[in-house]
Motif scaffolding. Structure first.
Motif, PDB file in Angstrom:
ATOM      1  N   LEU A 188      94.426  -5.754 -23.823  1.00 55.64           N
ATOM      2  CA  LEU A 188      93.796  -4.604 -23.187  1.00 55.64           C
ATOM      3  C   LEU A 188      94.000  -4.654 -21.682  1.00 55.64           C
ATOM      4  O   LEU A 188      94.160  -5.738 -21.100  1.00 55.64           O
ATOM      5  CB  LEU A 188      92.288  -4.613 -23.486  1.00 55.64           C
ATOM      6  N   PRO A 189      93.942  -3.506 -21.009  1.00 56.27           N
ATOM      7  CA  PRO A 189      94.014  -3.523 -19.552  1.00 56.27           C
ATOM      8  C   PRO A 189      92.740  -4.122 -18.954  1.00 56.27           C
ATOM      9  O   PRO A 189      91.629  -3.778 -19.380  1.00 56.27           O
ATOM     10  CB  PRO A 189      94.165  -2.044 -19.184  1.00 56.27           C
ATOM     11  N   ALA A 190      92.909  -5.000 -17.993  1.00 58.98           N
ATOM     12  CA  ALA A 190      91.752  -5.648 -17.371  1.00 58.98           C
ATOM     13  C   ALA A 190      90.787  -4.624 -16.791  1.00 58.98           C
ATOM     14  O   ALA A 190      89.557  -4.812 -16.818  1.00 58.98           O
ATOM     15  CB  ALA A 190      92.219  -6.618 -16.287  1.00 58.98           C
ATOM     16  N   GLN A 191      91.322  -3.518 -16.267  1.00 58.14           N
ATOM     17  CA  GLN A 191      90.484  -2.492 -15.647  1.00 58.14           C
ATOM     18  C   GLN A 191      89.522  -1.840 -16.632  1.00 58.14           C
ATOM     19  O   GLN A 191      88.521  -1.251 -16.227  1.00 58.14           O
ATOM     20  CB  GLN A 191      91.379  -1.415 -15.029  1.00 58.14           C
ATOM     21  N   ALA A 192      89.829  -1.933 -17.939  1.00 55.96           N
ATOM     22  CA  ALA A 192      88.992  -1.277 -18.938  1.00 55.96           C
ATOM     23  C   ALA A 192      87.838  -2.147 -19.412  1.00 55.96           C
ATOM     24  O   ALA A 192      86.942  -1.659 -20.111  1.00 55.96           O
ATOM     25  CB  ALA A 192      89.840  -0.884 -20.145  1.00 55.96           C
ATOM     26  N   LEU A 193      87.838  -3.426 -19.045  1.00 54.51           N
ATOM     27  CA  LEU A 193      86.840  -4.358 -19.557  1.00 54.51           C
ATOM     28  C   LEU A 193      85.613  -4.412 -18.651  1.00 54.51           C
ATOM     29  O   LEU A 193      85.734  -4.394 -17.423  1.00 54.51           O
ATOM     30  CB  LEU A 193      87.446  -5.758 -19.681  1.00 54.51           C
ATOM     31  N   VAL A 194      84.453  -4.511 -19.274  1.00 51.36           N
ATOM     32  CA  VAL A 194      83.201  -4.657 -18.523  1.00 51.36           C
ATOM     33  C   VAL A 194      82.499  -5.924 -18.993  1.00 51.36           C
ATOM     34  O   VAL A 194      82.614  -6.323 -20.158  1.00 51.36           O
ATOM     35  CB  VAL A 194      82.274  -3.445 -18.712  1.00 51.36           C
ATOM     36  N   PRO A 195      81.765  -6.583 -18.090  1.00 52.45           N
ATOM     37  CA  PRO A 195      81.051  -7.794 -18.490  1.00 52.45           C
ATOM     38  C   PRO A 195      79.862  -7.474 -19.379  1.00 52.45           C
ATOM     39  O   PRO A 195      79.181  -6.460 -19.188  1.00 52.45           O
ATOM     40  CB  PRO A 195      80.598  -8.388 -17.149  1.00 52.45           C
ATOM     41  N   VAL A 196      79.617  -8.329 -20.358  1.00 59.25           N
ATOM     42  CA  VAL A 196      78.457  -8.184 -21.247  1.00 59.25           C
ATOM     43  C   VAL A 196      77.429  -9.243 -20.861  1.00 59.25           C
ATOM     44  O   VAL A 196      77.721 -10.443 -20.926  1.00 59.25           O
ATOM     45  CB  VAL A 196      78.861  -8.353 -22.723  1.00 59.25           C
ATOM     46  N   PRO A 197      76.244  -8.835 -20.450  1.00 57.10           N
ATOM     47  CA  PRO A 197      75.229  -9.822 -20.059  1.00 57.10           C
ATOM     48  C   PRO A 197      74.759 -10.651 -21.253  1.00 57.10           C
ATOM     49  O   PRO A 197      74.865 -10.216 -22.408  1.00 57.10           O
ATOM     50  CB  PRO A 197      74.096  -8.957 -19.503  1.00 57.10           C
ATOM     51  N   GLU A 198      74.229 -11.829 -20.973  1.00 59.01           N
ATOM     52  CA  GLU A 198      73.761 -12.721 -22.035  1.00 59.01           C
ATOM     53  C   GLU A 198      72.624 -12.100 -22.844  1.00 59.01           C
ATOM     54  O   GLU A 198      72.378 -12.493 -23.981  1.00 59.01           O
ATOM     55  CB  GLU A 198      73.324 -14.059 -21.439  1.00 59.01           C
ATOM     56  N   SER A 199      71.922 -11.130 -22.270  1.00 54.64           N
ATOM     57  CA  SER A 199      70.805 -10.491 -22.960  1.00 54.64           C
ATOM     58  C   SER A 199      71.250  -9.539 -24.069  1.00 54.64           C
ATOM     59  O   SER A 199      70.419  -9.040 -24.832  1.00 54.64           O
ATOM     60  CB  SER A 199      69.939  -9.718 -21.956  1.00 54.64           C
ATOM     61  N   VAL A 200      72.558  -9.293 -24.174  1.00 57.25           N
ATOM     62  CA  VAL A 200      73.090  -8.344 -25.165  1.00 57.25           C
ATOM     63  C   VAL A 200      74.088  -9.068 -26.062  1.00 57.25           C
ATOM     64  O   VAL A 200      75.059  -9.651 -25.576  1.00 57.25           O
ATOM     65  CB  VAL A 200      73.773  -7.144 -24.477  1.00 57.25           C
ATOM     66  N   GLU A 201      73.866  -9.039 -27.377  1.00 61.41           N
ATOM     67  CA  GLU A 201      74.795  -9.649 -28.313  1.00 61.41           C
ATOM     68  C   GLU A 201      76.110  -8.862 -28.319  1.00 61.41           C
ATOM     69  O   GLU A 201      76.136  -7.656 -28.082  1.00 61.41           O
ATOM     70  CB  GLU A 201      74.205  -9.656 -29.729  1.00 61.41           C
ATOM     71  N   LEU A 202      77.203  -9.573 -28.641  1.00 61.96           N
ATOM     72  CA  LEU A 202      78.506  -8.922 -28.583  1.00 61.96           C
ATOM     73  C   LEU A 202      78.633  -7.763 -29.574  1.00 61.96           C
ATOM     74  O   LEU A 202      79.249  -6.736 -29.264  1.00 61.96           O
ATOM     75  CB  LEU A 202      79.620  -9.944 -28.821  1.00 61.96           C
ATOM     76  N   ASP A 203      78.080  -7.904 -30.776  1.00 65.74           N
ATOM     77  CA  ASP A 203      78.203  -6.793 -31.721  1.00 65.74           C
ATOM     78  C   ASP A 203      77.404  -5.583 -31.251  1.00 65.74           C
ATOM     79  O   ASP A 203      77.819  -4.433 -31.429  1.00 65.74           O
ATOM     80  CB  ASP A 203      77.822  -7.209 -33.139  1.00 65.74           C
ATOM     81  N   VAL A 204      76.265  -5.832 -30.606  1.00 65.10           N
ATOM     82  CA  VAL A 204      75.483  -4.731 -30.050  1.00 65.10           C
ATOM     83  C   VAL A 204      76.250  -4.070 -28.901  1.00 65.10           C
ATOM     84  O   VAL A 204      76.260  -2.843 -28.760  1.00 65.10           O
ATOM     85  CB  VAL A 204      74.101  -5.217 -29.576  1.00 65.10           C
ATOM     86  N   ALA A 205      76.904  -4.879 -28.087  1.00 64.58           N
ATOM     87  CA  ALA A 205      77.727  -4.328 -27.004  1.00 64.58           C
ATOM     88  C   ALA A 205      78.843  -3.444 -27.559  1.00 64.58           C
ATOM     89  O   ALA A 205      79.114  -2.349 -27.030  1.00 64.58           O
ATOM     90  CB  ALA A 205      78.315  -5.457 -26.167  1.00 64.58           C
TER      91      ALA A 205
END
Length: 330
Positions: free
Chosen positions: A104-121
């Motif tokens: 994926l393009p790096a510009q399209a990625l956003v950080p997911v905080p620890e308070s949010v599970e990856l599947d929920v993200a």
């Protein structure tokens, strides 16, 4: 040097219904300049996928389906400074997401905080950011707003109801069954109406009776089967927001209908124009993740399915039997 990897991917070999979907093992190359290779934890199932798969939105075949997901950065290409290996990330509007590994393009990625599970993200990227821009930007909702939300028990519908109620707005919600109406009410809807019980004229009358007047804004992701009722439900100078077509595309509209209806406004927004640059993407995703992490926005996940069950996942979505988000878990 990072090497090619083998990965499972959900492939559309030719346009058609969900029966054309195939899971193939594919070679995934190393990330190039400005790219990131991600181990995908989950990918979202969305109506835009069905438009691409069927050819309504033409995409050259074969292609890997899926427009959103979340996972862990495996490696980065030259010049990437946005993320590092090991980072938890999510993305939207990136074709090829329904795979165990994606580049994926790096510009399209956003950080997911620890308070949010990856599947929920993964479940939040398209639908929650869509609901967020609809309520905060497409129409500036506040405590005086009266809004109509169609398919209010669906993925976007539940989020719209929650965000509207957080703004203090009055919500009239429609859904297709008693169980779905109860879900809409549990999310905070003030009035609920079963649209399966009405024709377009009587549905608009029911909306106006429930609201006490024509509504200020209609959020319609259903399309063909609700469009006429949506226009007829609006107050003069109200806004019709058509953001999807779950029941099929809306036929061409004579602009004179907007005049006759009371100088109405009609818009057909899409998420891409509301996250058009990285700053906008980061602001909107951060706002959504903060709401989720604090418990003020709940993401309802209908089901999690392996890639091998993708056909069933899409048939459930298109059959409108889901209540909440459907995920594919590679």
């Amino acid at each position: 040097m990072t090497e090619t990897m083998k990965a499972q991917a959900l492939v559309v070999p030719l346009p058609g219904d969900a029966s054309v979907l195939r899971v193939h093992e594919r070679e995934v190359p190393p990330p190039g300049a400005g790219q990131v290779r991600v181990q995908v934890a989950a990918a979202g199932v969305n109506f835009i996928d069905t438009y691409q798969r069927s050819g309504v939105y033409p995409v050259a075949t074969p292609f890997v389906l899926g427009m959103e997901g979340a996972g862990t950065v495996e490696s980065v290409g030259e010049g990437v400074s946005e993320v590092s290996p090991g980072d938890r990330v999510a993305w939207a509007m990136q074709l090829g997401s329904a795979a165990s590994v994606a580049v994926l393009p790096a510009q399209a990625l956003v950080p997911v905080p620890e308070s949010v599970e990856l599947d929920v993200a993964a479940a939040a990227m398209l639908q929650a950011m869509t609901a967020h821009f609809l309520v905060h930007d497409t129409y500036l909702c506040d405590e005086g707003t009266v809004a109509l939300v169609h398919a209010a028990a669906g993925g976007v519908g539940q989020l719209l109801v929650q965000l509207l109620k957080a703004k203090g707005s009055t919500v009239v919600a429609t859904a297709g069954s008693a169980d779905k109406l109860q879900i809409a009410r549990s999310r905070g809807a003030d009035h609920v109406i079963g649209y399966h019980e009405h024709d377009p004229e009587s549905l608009a009358s029911a909306v106006r009776e429930a609201a006490g007047r024509g509504v200020d804004v209609v959020y319609d992701g259903v399309g063909q089967s609700t469009f006429d009722a949506s226009l007829a439900s609006l107050r003069p100078r109200g806004l019709m927001v058509l953001f999807g077509a779950a029941s099929g595309p809306v036929p061409p509209v004579d602009p004179q209908r907007l005049n006759v209806g009371g100088s109405l406004y009609l818009t057909r927004p899409t998420l891409g124009h509301y996250i058009a640059d990285r700053d906008q993407l980061l602001r909107r995703s951060s706002a959504v993740f903060e709401l989720i992490g604090s418990g003020r926005l709940e993401i309802a996940i209908d089901s999690r399915r392996p890639l091998s069950e993708a056909r069933a996942a899409y048939e459930a979505l298109e059959g409108r039997t889901t209540t909440g988000k459907v995920l594919l878990v590679p």
